[in-house]
Design a protein around this motif. Sequence first.
Motif, PDB file in Angstrom:
ATOM      1  N   CYS A  96       0.746  -1.253  -0.033  1.00  0.00           N
ATOM      2  CA  CYS A  96      -0.029  -0.042  -0.223  1.00  0.00           C
ATOM      3  C   CYS A  96       1.008   1.415  -0.016  1.00  0.00           C
ATOM      4  O   CYS A  96       1.874   1.282   0.762  1.00  0.00           O
TER       5      CYS A  96
ATOM      6  N   CYS B 119       0.032   4.310   0.538  1.00  0.00           N
ATOM      7  CA  CYS B 119      -0.719   5.492   1.432  1.00  0.00           C
ATOM      8  C   CYS B 119       0.555   5.951   2.486  1.00  0.00           C
ATOM      9  O   CYS B 119       1.398   5.108   2.570  1.00  0.00           O
TER      10      CYS B 119
ATOM     11  N   CYS C 227       1.300   3.825   5.168  1.00  0.00           N
ATOM     12  CA  CYS C 227       2.182   2.321   5.013  1.00  0.00           C
ATOM     13  C   CYS C 227       3.573   2.605   4.402  1.00  0.00           C
ATOM     14  O   CYS C 227       4.276   1.728   4.379  1.00  0.00           O
TER      15      CYS C 227
ATOM     16  N   HIS D 270      -9.345   0.176   5.728  1.00  0.00           N
ATOM     17  CA  HIS D 270      -8.080   0.561   4.896  1.00  0.00           C
ATOM     18  C   HIS D 270      -8.279   0.727   3.568  1.00  0.00           C
ATOM     19  O   HIS D 270      -9.183  -0.002   3.130  1.00  0.00           O
TER      20      HIS D 270
HETATM   21 ZN   LIG Z   1      -1.841   1.995   3.765  1.00  0.00          ZN
END
Ligand SMILES: [Zn+2]
Length: 395
Positions: free
Chosen positions: A38, A40, A43, A82
């Motif tokens: 991920c 984001c 993360c 998430h």
């Molecule tokens: Zn994430």
Amino acid sequence: MDCIIQKAEALDGAHLLQVIWDEGGKSLYPAVWLRDNCQCSDCYLDSAKARKLLLEALDVNITIKGLTFDRKKVYITWPHKHYSEFEADWLKKRCFSQQARAKLQSELFWPECQYWDAELQLPTLDFEEVLKNDEDTYKWLSTLKKVGIVRLTGAADKRGEIAKLGKRIGFLYLTFYGHTWQVQDKIDANNVAYTTGKLSFHTDYPALHHPPGIQLLHCIKQTVTGGDSEIVDGFNVCRKLKEKNPQAFQILSSTFVDFTDIGVDYCDFSVQSKHKIIELDDNGQVIRINFNNATRDTIFDVSVERVQPFYAALRDFVNLMNSKELKFTFKMNPGDVITFDNWRVLHGRRGYAAGTEITRHLEGAYADWDVVLSRLRLLRRGVRRGVQAARPDLS
Ligand SMILES: [Zn+2]
């Protein structure tokens, strides 16, 4: 890349994402891998290009809960709300197909290898151009990886030129012989290289468990008679040995040999290592030659019946290196720098007359393949951009 997503769907009980590409073909991505990667900010730490997500926080049986897509992105919701977005180009590059992985690995590591023999056309570039122009530096290092040796001409006939090349790459590889070292006849030599004697084919420094990947040798002064350089493509020699004497190849690629180096230079040292002379990867490809007869230890950690067959195998290997068809001989002139793959190319020199004054002087240094490949990856970006800037009509 400019990839367009035609369709994205979850398969295998939502354990798998399938992307169908507009240009044809499809790619599969395990859900656990997507969640692990991920992008984001919770993360992934973009400023470090590194994963923040801890493995302890990863559900290895995770499934995709919600999935949408458009032409350029896939949007996934996970359990516990998430949420991840993945770009088409990013996904395409990381496709798990055999073909896509091979292509990406090849871009990362420059595996192309051109074997050579006595007919080698020694690749040669201008020293100053390599220091100044990124295109020439790229050509230097990519050829060094592919052919295993590049000569640079036009350096000054004084110490310090090798250090400039080190700066160009990033930094040199410090060993017990110092940041750079002087190859010349020395009283009470602490290395056989520091005499006027013949040096038969060897790689440098197998006494280290991580032998130097690249060697740089700058000729400052050259003797009139003798002192010629000899090189041989060790990977090519291994190929021939495997053909002609598979048993010798088997022995040299499976027997651990002790190497030693004891003395004082940059500081005092007592170095020991164990290497297979022919080092293979898991696919049986030769990845490194570790051989210097001078530093091969008197200590030999094998059972007694394996000793004589080992010598017979090594002798066959050395005979092949010395064959006229395989070795390439040349003489360095003041201002020449040879740079070569010390994991692949074996080098030697003919002896020359000892005198009261120094008639031959080389300055040498080592570099590490990780540093050189790092520089190559960075240069490739710039060189590609430069080509695009000069020819804006190219996409
Ligand atoms: Zn994430």
